[in-house]
Scaffold this active site. Structure first.
Site: not given
Ligand code: NAD
Length: 260
Positions: A142, A155
């Protein structure tokens, strides 16, 4: 381009993980999905791209379940060629109010899970391609792996740690065909961020639209969300031959957030 390769994307039932799984499938990779919630929808979307898709329900906070998932993937497809460590959760609170149990969960799911999946994937990747090795490990860090925000201690610590793990993985495999890199998105409008928009709207008694504008305005100069499709295209590039010597990079796609 990725025909006969297998990609395992953790946390791919929603958001960024699903976007990356679809982009890799569109290049011909077979997909192992993982995550909670609806599995039938994502499975159908990926099958429609003409590749094989399977699912494992491992809870990424549990090393024994991660081991089971990696064995399952190897049995089903022979080898995991592309590992995308994407599963992640967020918790927002000042350090003195941060529940210790939430700290442990964020570190386990956002950081330790990548270590476990990587250590289990590496031996087969290094043996691939007649012993020359071929593999791609992509860690979804991130912009919070590069800079901090208040109230996100676990985080930010996990994402900085994940970039450190990315560099070590890249170095330990630098003479092989196995590369490891991190992707660092700014805001992406997924369920993880929608929760933060909703909390902001509720706390300030403002509309969802106003809360969204404020959220972007505070951090992201482009005032635009990065999309799962754009992140999928970056993952495809890292898996391409042009990515052969991209090693240990933390590549932000953040609308200028970290440039400030
Ligand atoms: P999201 O909540 O849409 O998806 C998260 C996914 O992880 C889902 O499929 C959920 O079921 C799964 N998950 C959660 N806990 C779990 C566990 N214990 N075991 C297995 N699966 C699990 O989130 P997202 O925004 O798509 O985030 C995906 C990645 O991108 C994360 O690592 C997040 O930190 C990173 N990220 C997101 C953003 C953003 O703005 N959305 C920005 C930077 C980084």
């Amino acid at each position: 381009m990725l025909k006969n390769k297998t990609a395992l994307v953790t946390g791919s039932t929603s958001g960024i993980g699903l976007g990356i799984a679809k982009a890799l499938a569109a290049q011909g990779a077979n997909i192992v999905l993982n995550g909670f919630g609806d599995v039938d929808g994502p499975t159908a979307e990926i099958s429609a791209l003409g590749v094989s898709v399977t699912y494992h329900p491992a809870d990424m906070s549990r090393p024994a379940e991660i081991e089971d998932m990696m064995k399952f993937a190897a049995q089903r497809f022979g080898c995991v060629d592309i590992l995308v460590n994407n599963a992640g959760i967020q918790h927002v609170a000042r350090i003195e109010n941060f529940p210790a149990e939430r700290w442990d969960a964020v570190i386990a799911i956002n950081l330790s899970s990548a270590f476990h999946a990587t250590r289990l994937a590496l031996p087969a990747m290094r043996a691939a391609d007649g012993g020359r090795g071929w593999g791609r490990i992509i860690n979804l860090a991130s912009v919070h792996g590069l800079v901090a925000s208040a109230e996100k201690s676990a985080y930010v610590a996990a994402k900085h740690g994940l970039i450190g793990l990315t560099k070590v993985t890249a170095l330990e495999n630098a003479t092989t065909g196995v590369t490891c890199n991190a992707i660092c998105p700014g805001w992406v409008l997924t369920p993880l961020v929608q929760k933060q928009v909703d909390a902001k709207a509720a706390a300030q008694g403002i509309s969802n639209e106003e809360a969204t504008k404020q959220l972007l305005g505070e951090k992201e100069p482009s005032l635009q969300f990065t999309t799962p499709e754009e992140l999928g295209a970056l993952a495809v590039f890292l898996c391409s031959p042009a990515g052969n010597n991209v090693r240990g990079v933390a590549w932000n796609m953040d609308g200028g957030w970290a440039a400030q």
